[in-house]
Design a protein around this motif. Structure first.
Motif, PDB file in Angstrom:
ATOM      1  N   SER A  11     -14.528   2.711  11.432  1.00  0.00           N
ATOM      2  CA  SER A  11     -14.001   2.828  10.449  1.00  0.00           C
ATOM      3  C   SER A  11     -13.284   1.784   9.685  1.00  0.00           C
ATOM      4  CB  SER A  11     -13.642   4.249   9.582  1.00  0.00           C
ATOM      5  OG  SER A  11     -12.779   4.931   9.994  1.00  0.00           O
ATOM      6  N   GLN A  12     -12.176   1.847  10.601  1.00  0.00           N
ATOM      7  CA  GLN A  12     -11.392   0.725  10.300  1.00  0.00           C
ATOM      8  C   GLN A  12     -11.403  -0.658  10.406  1.00  0.00           C
ATOM      9  OE1 GLN A  12      -7.989   0.672  12.859  1.00  0.00           O
ATOM     10  NE2 GLN A  12      -6.591   1.426  11.388  1.00  0.00           N
ATOM     11  N   ALA A  13     -12.798  -1.302  10.779  1.00  0.00           N
ATOM     12  CA  ALA A  13     -13.517  -2.185  11.386  1.00  0.00           C
ATOM     13  C   ALA A  13     -14.122  -2.429  10.264  1.00  0.00           C
ATOM     14  CB  ALA A  13     -13.868  -2.456  12.807  1.00  0.00           C
ATOM     15  N   ARG A  14     -14.524  -1.863   9.605  1.00  0.00           N
ATOM     16  CA  ARG A  14     -15.576  -1.331   8.008  1.00  0.00           C
ATOM     17  C   ARG A  14     -14.586  -2.046   7.333  1.00  0.00           C
ATOM     18  NH1 ARG A  14     -18.337   2.817  10.525  1.00  0.00           N
ATOM     19  NH2 ARG A  14     -17.269   4.227   9.694  1.00  0.00           N
ATOM     20  N   ASN A  15     -13.520  -1.573   7.223  1.00  0.00           N
ATOM     21  CA  ASN A  15     -12.700  -1.383   6.222  1.00  0.00           C
ATOM     22  C   ASN A  15     -12.167  -3.685   6.215  1.00  0.00           C
ATOM     23  OD1 ASN A  15     -12.701   0.502   4.836  1.00  0.00           O
ATOM     24  ND2 ASN A  15     -11.069   1.473   5.964  1.00  0.00           N
ATOM     25  N   VAL A  16     -11.801  -3.550   7.321  1.00  0.00           N
ATOM     26  CA  VAL A  16     -10.846  -4.752   7.527  1.00  0.00           C
ATOM     27  C   VAL A  16     -12.145  -5.714   7.505  1.00  0.00           C
ATOM     28  CG1 VAL A  16     -10.066  -6.177   9.442  1.00  0.00           C
ATOM     29  CG2 VAL A  16      -9.426  -4.415   9.348  1.00  0.00           C
ATOM     30  N   MET A  17     -13.554  -5.950   8.246  1.00  0.00           N
ATOM     31  CA  MET A  17     -14.344  -6.830   7.763  1.00  0.00           C
ATOM     32  C   MET A  17     -14.479  -6.918   6.024  1.00  0.00           C
ATOM     33  SD  MET A  17     -15.737  -8.434  10.168  1.00  0.00           S
ATOM     34  CE  MET A  17     -17.311  -9.114   9.008  1.00  0.00           C
ATOM     35  N   LYS A  18     -14.701  -5.758   5.273  1.00  0.00           N
ATOM     36  CA  LYS A  18     -15.034  -5.738   4.423  1.00  0.00           C
ATOM     37  C   LYS A  18     -14.097  -6.590   3.399  1.00  0.00           C
ATOM     38  CE  LYS A  18     -16.076  -2.993   0.021  1.00  0.00           C
ATOM     39  NZ  LYS A  18     -16.325  -0.759  -0.202  1.00  0.00           N
ATOM     40  N   ALA A  19     -12.644  -6.551   3.712  1.00  0.00           N
ATOM     41  CA  ALA A  19     -11.274  -6.430   2.939  1.00  0.00           C
ATOM     42  C   ALA A  19     -11.584  -8.292   3.420  1.00  0.00           C
ATOM     43  CB  ALA A  19     -10.072  -6.147   3.616  1.00  0.00           C
ATOM     44  N   ASP A  94      -3.378   1.444  13.708  1.00  0.00           N
ATOM     45  CA  ASP A  94      -2.420   2.478  12.634  1.00  0.00           C
ATOM     46  C   ASP A  94      -1.492   1.516  13.219  1.00  0.00           C
ATOM     47  OD1 ASP A  94      -4.952   3.464  11.789  1.00  0.00           O
ATOM     48  OD2 ASP A  94      -4.080   5.609  12.514  1.00  0.00           O
ATOM     49  N   CYS A  95      -1.096   1.784  11.900  1.00  0.00           N
ATOM     50  CA  CYS A  95       0.493   1.297  12.372  1.00  0.00           C
ATOM     51  C   CYS A  95       1.807   3.010  12.939  1.00  0.00           C
ATOM     52  CB  CYS A  95       1.084   0.158  10.950  1.00  0.00           C
ATOM     53  SG  CYS A  95       1.749   1.390  10.231  1.00  0.00           S
ATOM     54  N   ASP A  96       1.467   3.273  14.046  1.00  0.00           N
ATOM     55  CA  ASP A  96       1.898   3.803  14.597  1.00  0.00           C
ATOM     56  C   ASP A  96       2.504   4.068  16.214  1.00  0.00           C
ATOM     57  OD1 ASP A  96       0.011   4.654  15.469  1.00  0.00           O
ATOM     58  OD2 ASP A  96      -0.606   6.215  13.966  1.00  0.00           O
ATOM     59  N   ARG A  97       3.211   4.734  16.102  1.00  0.00           N
ATOM     60  CA  ARG A  97       3.137   3.941  17.655  1.00  0.00           C
ATOM     61  C   ARG A  97       2.328   4.594  18.898  1.00  0.00           C
ATOM     62  NH1 ARG A  97       8.130   8.137  19.295  1.00  0.00           N
ATOM     63  NH2 ARG A  97       7.168   9.165  18.137  1.00  0.00           N
ATOM     64  N   GLU A  98       1.219   5.419  18.612  1.00  0.00           N
ATOM     65  CA  GLU A  98       0.132   5.875  19.329  1.00  0.00           C
ATOM     66  C   GLU A  98      -1.367   4.030  19.485  1.00  0.00           C
ATOM     67  OE1 GLU A  98      -4.029   9.208  19.682  1.00  0.00           O
ATOM     68  OE2 GLU A  98      -2.601   8.896  17.593  1.00  0.00           O
ATOM     69  N   GLY A  99      -0.928   3.737  17.612  1.00  0.00           N
ATOM     70  CA  GLY A  99      -1.796   2.887  17.558  1.00  0.00           C
ATOM     71  C   GLY A  99      -1.500   1.826  18.035  1.00  0.00           C
ATOM     72  N   GLN A 100      -0.205   0.868  18.163  1.00  0.00           N
ATOM     73  CA  GLN A 100       0.481   0.137  19.310  1.00  0.00           C
ATOM     74  C   GLN A 100       0.204   0.134  20.901  1.00  0.00           C
ATOM     75  OE1 GLN A 100       1.334  -2.405  17.554  1.00  0.00           O
ATOM     76  NE2 GLN A 100       2.501  -3.333  19.862  1.00  0.00           N
ATOM     77  N   THR A 122      -0.544   0.299   5.653  1.00  0.00           N
ATOM     78  CA  THR A 122      -0.630   1.720   5.418  1.00  0.00           C
ATOM     79  C   THR A 122      -1.125   2.322   4.791  1.00  0.00           C
ATOM     80  OG1 THR A 122       1.535   1.412   3.327  1.00  0.00           O
ATOM     81  CG2 THR A 122       2.296   1.498   6.002  1.00  0.00           C
ATOM     82  N   ALA A 123      -1.784   1.120   4.496  1.00  0.00           N
ATOM     83  CA  ALA A 123      -3.382   1.772   3.525  1.00  0.00           C
ATOM     84  C   ALA A 123      -4.492   0.211   4.228  1.00  0.00           C
ATOM     85  CB  ALA A 123      -3.006   1.825   2.214  1.00  0.00           C
ATOM     86  N   GLU A 124      -6.137   1.311   3.117  1.00  0.00           N
ATOM     87  CA  GLU A 124      -7.002   0.324   4.136  1.00  0.00           C
ATOM     88  C   GLU A 124      -7.620   0.177   3.223  1.00  0.00           C
ATOM     89  OE1 GLU A 124      -8.849   2.022   7.962  1.00  0.00           O
ATOM     90  OE2 GLU A 124      -7.098   2.816   8.703  1.00  0.00           O
ATOM     91  N   GLU A 126      -8.836  -2.314   0.204  1.00  0.00           N
ATOM     92  CA  GLU A 126      -9.088  -3.769   0.166  1.00  0.00           C
ATOM     93  C   GLU A 126      -8.429  -5.107   0.031  1.00  0.00           C
ATOM     94  OE1 GLU A 126     -12.835  -5.743  -0.795  1.00  0.00           O
ATOM     95  OE2 GLU A 126     -13.462  -3.627  -1.498  1.00  0.00           O
ATOM     96  N   LYS A 127      -7.286  -4.737  -1.081  1.00  0.00           N
ATOM     97  CA  LYS A 127      -5.964  -5.354  -1.247  1.00  0.00           C
ATOM     98  C   LYS A 127      -5.431  -5.354  -0.471  1.00  0.00           C
ATOM     99  CE  LYS A 127      -3.099  -5.182  -5.270  1.00  0.00           C
ATOM    100  NZ  LYS A 127      -2.286  -5.112  -6.532  1.00  0.00           N
ATOM    101  N   THR A 128      -4.799  -4.072   0.298  1.00  0.00           N
ATOM    102  CA  THR A 128      -3.638  -4.212   1.002  1.00  0.00           C
ATOM    103  C   THR A 128      -3.978  -4.741   2.207  1.00  0.00           C
ATOM    104  OG1 THR A 128      -3.135  -1.849   0.522  1.00  0.00           O
ATOM    105  CG2 THR A 128      -2.309  -2.323   2.425  1.00  0.00           C
ATOM    106  N   LEU A 129      -5.320  -5.011   2.865  1.00  0.00           N
ATOM    107  CA  LEU A 129      -6.543  -5.232   4.168  1.00  0.00           C
ATOM    108  C   LEU A 129      -5.692  -6.660   4.150  1.00  0.00           C
ATOM    109  CD1 LEU A 129      -8.609  -3.383   5.000  1.00  0.00           C
ATOM    110  CD2 LEU A 129      -6.448  -3.217   5.921  1.00  0.00           C
ATOM    111  N   ARG A 130      -6.141  -7.425   2.457  1.00  0.00           N
ATOM    112  CA  ARG A 130      -5.548  -8.858   1.849  1.00  0.00           C
ATOM    113  C   ARG A 130      -5.164  -9.642   2.308  1.00  0.00           C
ATOM    114  NH1 ARG A 130      -8.818  -8.777  -3.070  1.00  0.00           N
ATOM    115  NH2 ARG A 130      -9.990  -7.423  -2.424  1.00  0.00           N
TER     116      ARG A 130
END
Length: 130
Positions: A11-19, A94-100, A122-124, A126-130
């Protein structure tokens, strides 16, 4: 310069691709933890029987093993192929220890030595990801 972007989940990959599309490189999704810690007997067959010596293996750390269950093998193979020719990786988990850890462990497991950048959000939306 070939660059790839590793996200923590589809889902994160889809959001990044969209943005941002593939502006920063091919976007590849992990599926949470694609790697797991070795069990003691995978590190050393003599450790199949539990003992207090297993609490700290020689070298101080257990190794990592590819988790190829639940369709994770295909994702691992895709990431491995991409890393073999990438000059740069952007960890966009994700910007937490687990994601890192998910991002760093993949790079360490496959012996990646190129340039590494970290995308922090910290949010996914489009505006934040751009």
């Amino acid at each position: 310069m070939k660059s790839i972007v590793i996200t923590e989940k589809p889902s994160q990959a889809r959001n990044v691709m969209k943005a941002v599309g593939s502006r920063y490189g091919e976007v590849l999704a992990a599926q949470g933890h694609l790697l797991r810690l070795q069990s003691p007997d995978e590190a050393n067959p003599d450790w199949k029987a539990w003992s207090s010596e297993l609490l700290r293996p020689q070298g101080g750390r257990y190794g990592l093993v590819a988790d190829r269950t639940s369709g994770k093998g295909e994702r691992l193979d895709k990431i491995k192929r991409a890393l073999s020719s990438a000059d740069q990786v952007i960890i966009a988990t994700d910007c937490d220890r687990e994601g890192q850890a998910i991002g760093e462990n993949l790079l360490h497991f496959y012996g990646y030595n190129g340039r590494v950048l970290r995308a922090m959000f910290t949010a996914e939306d489009e505006k934040t990801l751009r």
